[in-house]
Design a protein around this motif. Structure first.
Motif: not given
Ligand code: ADP
Ligand code: ADP
Length: 239
Positions: A15, A44, A48, A88
């Motif tokens: 994106d 994160s 990964r 987490q």
């Molecule tokens: P956490 O806080 O447990 O790391 P997140 O909310 O950051 O969880 O992310 C949850 C999932 O969504 C992950 O697989 C991450 O890669 C994905 N993700 C995080 N930010 C975005 C984004 N801006 N667009 C698409 N996917 C996202």
């Protein structure tokens, strides 16, 4: 030589979001590295990329001198067996027993065939029970994972990672959903695994005070770049 070497690592998601913009560092065997940074800094994504759950856009991740970004699928499977992940949100299979969750770690990433059939040797089961005892979970062995408290579930997460007999443990915000006392216990377990078993640990945290207490080295990530890399006592108290 280093256990892990990150070279010019960059990641831009499909994106257009850039999460990492040129990260370099090496980690030696036995280090307890804490990666700190605010939410969205790229911590994160970095973990990964190390475990090949995310494909980097540019750069290299060398694990035991093998460039994992160029590894074959069998090399990636081997890498994942040697790298234990702690999350987490624990990522346990909620409806099965604690023991079964730990045995799944024994399979590395769950083998869909033997895992489904429940084919484990007596040695695997004995080893899993030994690990659970060490983590203070001998009363919970046959309970369903979702019957446990958060702290207990994270200890199962640690047990599952240990049962892989990993060289490296990657923990992504392992205490973010736990209270301070439980967090201390989880950090103490991770610390003892590093010190007593010699397993290298890389732990993502956002709490600087916890990082300073446990880390042998702190790497600060800010907007996808390394902003600090040094000993805890080299970190300024000023904000
Ligand atoms: P956490 O806080 O447990 O790391 P997140 O909310 O950051 O969880 O992310 C949850 C999932 O969504 C992950 O697989 C991450 O890669 C994905 N993700 C995080 N930010 C975005 C984004 N801006 N667009 C698409 N996917 C996202
Ligand atoms: P942290 O772990 O430090 O909170 P992340 O690596 O989760 O940082 O996220 C870094 C940036 O990448 C954030 O802007 C986040 O929204 C974005 N991001 C994470 N995962 C995805 C994804 N799967 N797709 C798109 N953007 C993502």
């Amino acid at each position: 030589s280093a256990l892990l070497e990150i070279r010019n690592l960059k990641k831009t998601y499909t994106d257009g979001t850039t999460a990492l913009q040129g990260v370099d560092f090496k980690v030696n065997r036995g280090e307890f590295v804490v990666i700190i940074g605010s939410s969205g800094a790229g911590k994160s994504t970095l973990l990964r990329c190390i475990n090949q759950l995310v494909q980097p856009s540019e750069g290299a991740v060398l694990f035991n001198n093998v460039d994992t970004t160029k590894a074959s699928s069998s090399q990636v499977r081997k890498l994942r067996r040697e790298v234990g992940m702690i999350f987490q949100s624990f990522n346990l299979i909620e409806r099965v027993s604690v023991l079964r969750n730990v045995l799944n770690g024994r399979l590395g990433y769950m083998n869909p065939i033997t895992g489904t059939l429940g084919l484990f040797s007596k040695r695997d089961v004995a080893e899993a029970k030994k690990i659970l005892l060490r983590l203070g979970l001998n009363q919970q062995i046959y309970k369903r994972a979702d019957e446990l408290s958060g702290g207990q579930q994270q200890r199962v997460g640690i047990a599952r990672a240990l049962s892989q007999q990993p060289m490296l443990i990657l923990a992504d915000e392992p205490i973010a959903s736990l209270d301070p006392l439980t967090s201390e216990s989880i950090m103490n377990h991770l610390h003892s695994i590093c010190r007593e078993d010699g397993i290298t640990c890389i732990v993502n945290l956002h709490q600087v005070d916890v990082a300073k207490k446990y880390a042998t080295r702190i790497i600060g990530i800010h907007k996808g770049t390394v902003a600090f890399d040094g000993r805890p006592d080299e970190l300024s108290e000023e904000i």
